[in-house]
Design a protein around this motif. Structure first.
Motif, PDB file in Angstrom:
ATOM      1  N   PRO A  95     -24.139  64.237  24.119  1.00 53.88           N
ATOM      2  CA  PRO A  95     -25.465  64.695  23.694  1.00 53.88           C
ATOM      3  C   PRO A  95     -25.485  65.125  22.226  1.00 53.88           C
ATOM      4  O   PRO A  95     -24.450  65.270  21.597  1.00 53.88           O
ATOM      5  CB  PRO A  95     -25.734  65.889  24.616  1.00 53.88           C
ATOM      6  N   GLY A  96     -26.699  65.316  21.706  1.00 48.93           N
ATOM      7  CA  GLY A  96     -26.896  65.648  20.298  1.00 48.93           C
ATOM      8  C   GLY A  96     -26.391  67.031  19.971  1.00 48.93           C
ATOM      9  O   GLY A  96     -26.031  67.772  20.867  1.00 48.93           O
ATOM     10  N   PRO A  97     -26.366  67.403  18.684  1.00 48.17           N
ATOM     11  CA  PRO A  97     -26.781  66.584  17.547  1.00 48.17           C
ATOM     12  C   PRO A  97     -25.831  65.410  17.301  1.00 48.17           C
ATOM     13  O   PRO A  97     -24.624  65.569  17.391  1.00 48.17           O
ATOM     14  CB  PRO A  97     -26.757  67.563  16.370  1.00 48.17           C
ATOM     15  N   ARG A  98     -26.435  64.257  16.990  1.00 51.41           N
ATOM     16  CA  ARG A  98     -25.647  63.056  16.741  1.00 51.41           C
ATOM     17  C   ARG A  98     -25.897  62.539  15.323  1.00 51.41           C
ATOM     18  O   ARG A  98     -26.953  62.788  14.756  1.00 51.41           O
ATOM     19  CB  ARG A  98     -26.059  61.939  17.703  1.00 51.41           C
ATOM     20  N   THR A  99     -24.933  61.794  14.820  1.00 48.64           N
ATOM     21  CA  THR A  99     -25.129  61.083  13.562  1.00 48.64           C
ATOM     22  C   THR A  99     -25.384  59.622  13.904  1.00 48.64           C
ATOM     23  O   THR A  99     -24.527  58.966  14.494  1.00 48.64           O
ATOM     24  CB  THR A  99     -23.891  61.218  12.661  1.00 48.64           C
ATOM     25  N   VAL A 100     -26.586  59.160  13.598  1.00 51.11           N
ATOM     26  CA  VAL A 100     -26.948  57.772  13.880  1.00 51.11           C
ATOM     27  C   VAL A 100     -26.804  56.970  12.584  1.00 51.11           C
ATOM     28  O   VAL A 100     -27.394  57.317  11.565  1.00 51.11           O
ATOM     29  CB  VAL A 100     -28.370  57.664  14.457  1.00 51.11           C
ATOM     30  N   PHE A 101     -25.988  55.942  12.655  1.00 46.40           N
ATOM     31  CA  PHE A 101     -25.534  55.214  11.471  1.00 46.40           C
ATOM     32  C   PHE A 101     -26.165  53.823  11.493  1.00 46.40           C
ATOM     33  O   PHE A 101     -26.030  53.097  12.488  1.00 46.40           O
ATOM     34  CB  PHE A 101     -24.006  55.146  11.585  1.00 46.40           C
ATOM     35  N   TYR A 102     -26.867  53.484  10.429  1.00 48.78           N
ATOM     36  CA  TYR A 102     -27.486  52.156  10.364  1.00 48.78           C
ATOM     37  C   TYR A 102     -27.240  51.586   8.964  1.00 48.78           C
ATOM     38  O   TYR A 102     -28.107  51.597   8.106  1.00 48.78           O
ATOM     39  CB  TYR A 102     -28.979  52.267  10.684  1.00 48.78           C
ATOM     40  N   PRO A 103     -26.022  51.085   8.750  1.00 52.05           N
ATOM     41  CA  PRO A 103     -25.607  50.694   7.397  1.00 52.05           C
ATOM     42  C   PRO A 103     -25.976  49.253   7.079  1.00 52.05           C
ATOM     43  O   PRO A 103     -26.608  48.554   7.888  1.00 52.05           O
ATOM     44  CB  PRO A 103     -24.087  50.856   7.466  1.00 52.05           C
ATOM     45  N   GLY A 104     -25.582  48.808   5.883  1.00 51.14           N
ATOM     46  CA  GLY A 104     -25.616  47.382   5.553  1.00 51.14           C
ATOM     47  C   GLY A 104     -26.986  46.823   5.242  1.00 51.14           C
ATOM     48  O   GLY A 104     -27.141  45.631   5.084  1.00 51.14           O
ATOM     49  N   SER A 105     -28.002  47.683   5.187  1.00 52.81           N
ATOM     50  CA  SER A 105     -29.384  47.236   4.955  1.00 52.81           C
ATOM     51  C   SER A 105     -29.914  46.385   6.105  1.00 52.81           C
ATOM     52  O   SER A 105     -30.793  45.541   5.905  1.00 52.81           O
ATOM     53  CB  SER A 105     -29.529  46.472   3.630  1.00 52.81           C
ATOM     54  N   SER A 106     -29.421  46.635   7.306  1.00 51.43           N
ATOM     55  CA  SER A 106     -29.988  45.941   8.464  1.00 51.43           C
ATOM     56  C   SER A 106     -31.442  46.321   8.667  1.00 51.43           C
ATOM     57  O   SER A 106     -32.219  45.541   9.214  1.00 51.43           O
ATOM     58  CB  SER A 106     -29.200  46.286   9.725  1.00 51.43           C
ATOM     59  N   ILE A 107     -31.836  47.506   8.199  1.00 48.94           N
ATOM     60  CA  ILE A 107     -33.237  47.939   8.282  1.00 48.94           C
ATOM     61  C   ILE A 107     -34.144  46.911   7.593  1.00 48.94           C
ATOM     62  O   ILE A 107     -35.319  46.771   7.944  1.00 48.94           O
ATOM     63  CB  ILE A 107     -33.410  49.358   7.635  1.00 48.94           C
ATOM     64  N   GLY A 108     -33.574  46.157   6.634  1.00 48.36           N
ATOM     65  CA  GLY A 108     -34.335  45.145   5.904  1.00 48.36           C
ATOM     66  C   GLY A 108     -34.874  44.022   6.774  1.00 48.36           C
ATOM     67  O   GLY A 108     -35.804  43.326   6.389  1.00 48.36           O
ATOM     68  N   ASN A 109     -34.308  43.843   7.962  1.00 55.43           N
ATOM     69  CA  ASN A 109     -34.814  42.803   8.857  1.00 55.43           C
ATOM     70  C   ASN A 109     -36.166  43.167   9.477  1.00 55.43           C
ATOM     71  O   ASN A 109     -36.839  42.317  10.040  1.00 55.43           O
ATOM     72  CB  ASN A 109     -33.821  42.505   9.984  1.00 55.43           C
TER      73      ASN A 109
ATOM     74  N   ASP B 226     -47.427  28.961  16.431  1.00 48.39           N
ATOM     75  CA  ASP B 226     -48.035  28.197  15.335  1.00 48.39           C
ATOM     76  C   ASP B 226     -47.136  28.202  14.104  1.00 48.39           C
ATOM     77  O   ASP B 226     -46.944  27.174  13.468  1.00 48.39           O
ATOM     78  CB  ASP B 226     -49.396  28.800  14.964  1.00 48.39           C
ATOM     79  N   ALA B 227     -46.634  29.382  13.768  1.00 48.88           N
ATOM     80  CA  ALA B 227     -45.642  29.483  12.695  1.00 48.88           C
ATOM     81  C   ALA B 227     -44.304  29.762  13.379  1.00 48.88           C
ATOM     82  O   ALA B 227     -43.993  30.910  13.695  1.00 48.88           O
ATOM     83  CB  ALA B 227     -46.010  30.601  11.731  1.00 48.88           C
ATOM     84  N   PRO B 228     -43.523  28.703  13.646  1.00 50.79           N
ATOM     85  CA  PRO B 228     -42.319  28.899  14.465  1.00 50.79           C
ATOM     86  C   PRO B 228     -41.285  29.785  13.763  1.00 50.79           C
ATOM     87  O   PRO B 228     -41.144  29.739  12.540  1.00 50.79           O
ATOM     88  CB  PRO B 228     -41.782  27.474  14.655  1.00 50.79           C
ATOM     89  N   PHE B 229     -40.602  30.592  14.553  1.00 48.27           N
ATOM     90  CA  PHE B 229     -39.553  31.452  13.989  1.00 48.27           C
ATOM     91  C   PHE B 229     -38.451  31.660  15.009  1.00 48.27           C
ATOM     92  O   PHE B 229     -38.630  31.409  16.205  1.00 48.27           O
ATOM     93  CB  PHE B 229     -40.128  32.800  13.517  1.00 48.27           C
ATOM     94  N   ILE B 230     -37.302  32.087  14.495  1.00 50.15           N
ATOM     95  CA  ILE B 230     -36.154  32.459  15.330  1.00 50.15           C
ATOM     96  C   ILE B 230     -35.749  33.854  14.862  1.00 50.15           C
ATOM     97  O   ILE B 230     -35.518  34.055  13.665  1.00 50.15           O
ATOM     98  CB  ILE B 230     -34.981  31.468  15.137  1.00 50.15           C
ATOM     99  N   ALA B 231     -35.692  34.820  15.760  1.00 48.28           N
ATOM    100  CA  ALA B 231     -35.354  36.189  15.354  1.00 48.28           C
ATOM    101  C   ALA B 231     -33.914  36.246  14.835  1.00 48.28           C
ATOM    102  O   ALA B 231     -33.027  35.561  15.359  1.00 48.28           O
ATOM    103  CB  ALA B 231     -35.529  37.148  16.531  1.00 48.28           C
ATOM    104  N   PRO B 232     -33.669  37.048  13.766  1.00 49.27           N
ATOM    105  CA  PRO B 232     -32.347  37.060  13.122  1.00 49.27           C
ATOM    106  C   PRO B 232     -31.198  37.473  14.036  1.00 49.27           C
ATOM    107  O   PRO B 232     -30.048  37.138  13.751  1.00 49.27           O
ATOM    108  CB  PRO B 232     -32.503  38.044  11.958  1.00 49.27           C
ATOM    109  N   LYS B 233     -31.478  38.167  15.132  1.00 52.50           N
ATOM    110  CA  LYS B 233     -30.357  38.534  16.015  1.00 52.50           C
ATOM    111  C   LYS B 233     -29.643  37.297  16.561  1.00 52.50           C
ATOM    112  O   LYS B 233     -28.480  37.372  16.935  1.00 52.50           O
ATOM    113  CB  LYS B 233     -30.844  39.419  17.159  1.00 52.50           C
ATOM    114  N   PHE B 234     -30.337  36.133  16.562  1.00 56.94           N
ATOM    115  CA  PHE B 234     -29.711  34.917  17.089  1.00 56.94           C
ATOM    116  C   PHE B 234     -28.681  34.305  16.122  1.00 56.94           C
ATOM    117  O   PHE B 234     -28.017  33.339  16.462  1.00 56.94           O
ATOM    118  CB  PHE B 234     -30.777  33.890  17.488  1.00 56.94           C
ATOM    119  N   PHE B 235     -28.544  34.874  14.927  1.00 59.57           N
ATOM    120  CA  PHE B 235     -27.467  34.418  14.031  1.00 59.57           C
ATOM    121  C   PHE B 235     -26.085  34.734  14.593  1.00 59.57           C
ATOM    122  O   PHE B 235     -25.107  34.068  14.269  1.00 59.57           O
ATOM    123  CB  PHE B 235     -27.553  35.153  12.672  1.00 59.57           C
TER     124      PHE B 235
END
Ligand code: AVJ
Length: 326
Positions: free
Chosen positions: A159-173, A37-46
């Protein structure tokens, strides 16, 4: 070739695993989201090859300060970040893109392995090959994966401990609720004693935020409209880019940027297995980019179960890097 040419030790080729078929079917996902009903395209398709390059161009725009602000934070606080995170650990880079942000931290983090995860398989493959020549001693793994649904790291990842890196404000999506679920999965991927290093763009004046996503050169417009070409390829659709315009604005109520493509006229679009009519001014929602406050970011990390958390910002308080212990 003279007598002074230097022998460069051969870098072991990065291992590359394509895990995309294991996850959901992108064509089916697109057909469903375009028919909603509210059409969308997920940002990963950019992020087709042109989209990945247009995003790199966005990061060069004076109106889009995120990447530079984050780089300055890593420059100023890299040593402290490494002290808190621990050195000689696997570094898992989610949405690695051109791998530039992680590369900046190699010197201080001295990772035992670099694991680059991205949906854009070909772009990642190219960037990783070049990167491994610059860092011949560092074992590298590329994972082509859509980690928005599941974050499964194969056994090839140390295996852990690992450092998981999620930069660039991708969490904002992610909408707040989904960001929480995603952070919980990231925490699980860290292993005991590991941590996440997360970049988040902060709420600023609406005018500055509007300009960052609607720049006068039209680079962001090209990035946004290019998604229609990728959709055409993915589901054999016949979107005509010329029929659509770029719309982007900051909504202070939801604290998010919204991007849409808006029909300039009445159009009928067909794709493999369906189609739909759009009226002039109808929109397809292509991206949300949530902006955070420092207290909001801290609260989110706590709710996701993280322990000790450190936050660094740039001089303008426009961007934050958080390090949170799993
Ligand atoms: C890659 C999701 C962080 O939201 O700022 C840039 C993507 N979209 N300009 C962002 C983007 C339009 C970017 N992220």
């Amino acid at each position: 070739m003279g007598s002074n040419d230097v022998r460069v030790p051969l870098a072991p080729a990065p291992r590359f695993l394509d895990l995309r078929t294991a996850s959901a079917d992108p064509a089916a996902e697109l057909r469903a989201s375009l028919a909603a009903d509210a059409p969308f395209i997920a940002p990963k398709f950019f992020y087709d090859p042109l989209g990945s390059r247009l995003f790199e161009a966005i990061c060069e725009l004076p109106e889009y300060p995120l990447t530079r602000a984050e780089r300055r934070i890593f420059e100023r606080h890299g040593e402290e970040i490494a002290t808190r995170a621990g050195i000689d650990r696997p570094l898992v880079d989610l949405g690695a893109g051109n791998c530039e942000k992680a590369e900046q931290l190699f010197r201080v983090l001295a990772p035992s392995q670099y694991v680059a995860v991205d949906i854009a398989a070909d772009f990642l493959h190219e960037c990783l090959a070049a990167l491994s020549l610059r860092h011949p001693g560092l074992p590298m793994v590329g994972l082509a994966q859509d980690f928005t649904f599941a974050l499964a790291l194969p056994d090839i990842v140390q295996p852990g401990p690992r450092t998981v890196f999620y930069p660039g404000s991708s969490i904002g999506n992610f909408a707040p609720h989904d960001a929480l679920a995603f952070l919980e999965r990231m925490r699980a991927a860290c292993g005991p004693g590991g941590c996440v290093v997360l970049g988040a763009d902060l709420v600023r004046h609406k005018h500055a935020l509007d300009l960052a996503y609607d720049d006068p050169l039209g680079v962001t417009a090209a990035f946004n409209l290019n998604v229609l070409r990728n959709v055409n390829r993915c589901i054999d659709a016949d979107f005509d880019v010329a029929d659509w315009r770029h719309v982007a604005f900051f909504d202070p109520v939801t604290a998010r940027i919204e991007m849409h493509v808006e029909a300039r006229c009445d159009v009928a679009v067909r794709w493999n297995g369906g189609g739909r009519r759009f009226r002039a001014t109808d929109r397809i929602h292509t991206e949300n980019s949530y902006k955070y406050t420092l207290p909001g970011l801290g609260a989110l990390l706590r709710r996701a179960g993280f322990g000790d958390t450190w936050l660094w910002t740039d001089e303008e308080d426009s961007f934050a890097v958080a390090l949170a212990a799993a």
